[in-house]
Design an enzyme around this catalytic site. Structure first.
Site, short mmCIF file in Angstrom:
data_model
loop_
_atom_site.label_atom_id
_atom_site.label_comp_id
_atom_site.label_asym_id
_atom_site.label_seq_id
_atom_site.Cartn_x
_atom_site.Cartn_y
_atom_site.Cartn_z
N PRO A 101 64.14 28.65 55.92
CA PRO A 101 63.34 28.25 54.71
C PRO A 101 63.44 26.91 54.56
O PRO A 101 64.45 26.15 54.59
CB PRO A 101 64.30 28.92 53.58
CG PRO A 101 65.20 30.23 54.40
CD PRO A 101 65.37 29.39 55.65
N LEU A 106 69.06 23.20 56.39
CA LEU A 106 69.23 23.62 57.67
C LEU A 106 68.70 22.94 58.96
O LEU A 106 68.85 23.67 60.04
CB LEU A 106 69.09 25.17 57.84
CG LEU A 106 70.13 26.25 57.06
CD1 LEU A 106 69.87 27.69 57.63
CD2 LEU A 106 71.75 26.06 57.52
N SER A 108 65.66 21.85 59.46
CA SER A 108 64.67 22.39 60.07
C SER A 108 63.79 21.26 60.75
O SER A 108 62.98 21.47 61.72
CB SER A 108 63.69 22.75 58.91
OG SER A 108 63.59 22.22 57.95
N ASP A 152 71.95 16.66 65.19
CA ASP A 152 70.85 17.93 64.91
C ASP A 152 70.15 18.10 65.98
O ASP A 152 69.92 19.24 66.29
CB ASP A 152 70.22 17.37 63.79
CG ASP A 152 70.59 16.91 62.50
OD1 ASP A 152 72.01 16.97 62.40
OD2 ASP A 152 69.98 16.91 61.29
C1 MEV Z 1 72.52 14.49 58.05
O1 MEV Z 1 72.20 16.04 58.50
C2 MEV Z 1 73.81 14.23 58.71
C3 MEV Z 1 74.31 12.82 58.34
O2 MEV Z 1 75.52 12.56 59.00
C4 MEV Z 1 73.47 11.84 58.90
C5 MEV Z 1 73.06 11.55 60.60
O3 MEV Z 1 74.09 12.12 61.16
O4 MEV Z 1 72.18 11.29 61.12
C6 MEV Z 1 74.22 12.52 57.07
#
Ligand code: MEV
Length: 320
Positions: A101, A106, A108, A152
Site C-alpha cells: 500500500p 514499507l 515501496s 532498502d
Molecule cells: C529510511 O528508510 C532509513 C534511513 O536510515 C535513511 C537511509 O538509511 O537512507 C532514515
C-alpha cells in the site's frame, strides 16, 4: 516479447538513521511486492500505467519527464531515473502493480526501483546479477533522494533478513525468523531527505549528547542480531522498545507514530517502534501471539498490515 520482474518491499527492524553514520542495521524483505511488466509499444509514445495504484502517464524517458493522463503517480521519479539510465528511449508499454500500500512506509520506492531495473535489463537483454542490480538500484535511489543508505535496495534485491555491519559488510541471516508483525501507518509521509538532514543538524549542534546515542543504537542492533540468531523474541521486543526511545531522542517521532507504538504495546505487542525514516510513515510491532488483537487496536484510528519476512528477493523473466 514481454519482460516482467517483481521485488519485495522491506521493513527496517533496527538501525534506521544510525545506519547513515555507518552503524549496523537489520532489515527484512516482506511478503508484499511490486511488479513491473514491459512490452514494446506499437504507438510512438511510451506509457506507464498502474491499475491498482490507479494512474496513467505518458513517459518522456530521455528527459525524465511525464504527462499525467490519470491519477497521481507517487513513485514516478524512481521509474524515470531508472528508465533514463537503462532504456534506449524506444516506445514501450509499462505496467506497475503493487501489493505494497502506498504510504505504508514499507519502502515501496526500493521495490519499484529494483523491479523496474530488473525488467529493463531483461527487456534489453543486459546481463546482470544481484550484486550489480542492488548497486544500480542504490544509485537510482541516491539520485532521486539525495541521501540514501544501500539498505532498502539491498533487501529488495536479495530478499530475506539482512544485517549490514559497521564496515558495510552484508550478512544474510540463515535462521527462519518466521514470526508475525503488524505494521501501522497513517498515510502521512515524512520527507526522508529532510528528516535525515534534520537529524544531522541535531547531531552537529549537540555532538556530546547525540553521538553516544547513535553509537548505542549501533550496539543495540548488534545485541538484536544475537537475539534473532537465538530466536529470543522477548529480547528482540525489548530492544525494539529501546530503539524507539532512541529514535524519539533524534526527533523523528510524531504524535501519530507514538499513538500507534503505545496502542500496539497496550494490545499485547512485545516490542514496537518507528520503522523507516519517521516524521510520518509507519511503525512495526512484534506480536507473536497477539497479531489480531494488535491489528484490531491500531485499526481503530489508523491503517494496518499483517506482514511476515520472506526469503524471496527479486525475480525476473522474459516471455517471447
Ligand atoms: C529510511 O528508510 C532509513 C534511513 O536510515 C535513511 C537511509 O538509511 O537512507 C532514515
Amino acid at each position: 516479447m514481454k519482460a516482467i520482474a517483481s521485488a519485495p518491499a522491506k521493513t527496517i527492524l533496527f538501525g534506521e538513521h544510525s545506519v547513515v553514520y555507518d552503524e549496523p542495521a537489520i532489515a527484512g524483505a516482506v511478503n508484499k511486492r511490486a511488479y513491473v511488466e514491459i512490452t514494446k509499444s506499437d504507438r510512438d509514445k511510451s506509457i506507464l500505467r498502474s491499475y491498482d495504484l490507479n494512474f496513467e502517464v505518458e513517459l518522456d524517458t530521455k528527459h525524465k519527464k511525464y504527462i499525467l493522463k490519470k491519477g497521481k503517480p507517487g513513485i514516478i521519479r524512481y521509474i524515470l531515473e531508472a528508465l533514463n539510465r537503462v532504456h534506449d528511449h524506444t516506445p514501450i508499454e509499462m505496467t506497475l502493480s503493487s501489493s505494497v500500500p502506498i504510504g505504508s512506509g514499507l519502502g515501496s520506492s526500493a521495490a519499484v526501483t529494483v523491479a523496474t531495473l530488473a525488467a529493463l535489463y531483461r527487456y534489453h537483454n543486459i546481463r546482470f546479477n544481484k550484486k550489480s542490480l542492488a548497486h544500480d538500484a542504490h544509485m537510482v535511489e541516491q539520485a532521486v533522494q539525495g541521501v540514501a543508505s544501500p539498505l532498502d535496495t539491498l533487501v529488495s534485491t536479495y530478499g530475506g533478513l539482512v544485517y549490514l555491519s559497521r564496515n558495510k559488510k552484508v550478512e544474510h541471516f540463515k535462521v527462519n525468523f518466521n514470526v508475525p508483525f503488524v505494521v501501522g501507518y497513517t498515510h502521512k509521509h515524512g520527507n526522508t531527505g529532510k528528516i535525515v538532514k534534520d537529524v544531522r543538524n541535531l547531531k552537529n549542534n549537540n555532538p556530546k549528547i547525540i553521538n553516544p546515542v547513535i553509537t548505542s543504537m549501533g550496539n543495540l542492533t548488534n545485541y538484536a542480531k544475537q537475539a534473532i540468531l537465538k530466536g529470543d523474541f522477548k529480547k528482540v521486543g525489548e530492544l525494539m522498545n529501546i530503539n524507539h526511545g532512541f529514535l524519539d531522542v533524534l526527533g523523528v517521532n510524531t504524535l501519530e507514530l507514538s499513538r500507534m507504538v503505545y496502542v500496539a504495546r497496550g494490545a499485547g505487542a512485545i516490542g514496537s517502534k518507528i520503522t523507516g525514516a519517521g516524521g510520518g510513515g509507519s511503525i512495526i510491532a512484534l506480536c507473536p501471539d497477539k497479531v489480531n488483537e494488535v491489528a484490531r487496536a491500531i485499526n481503530k484510528s489508523d491503517n494496518v498490515l499483517k506482514i511476515r519476512f520472506t526469503r524471496k528477493g527479486v525475480s525476473s523473466r522474459v516471455y517471447e
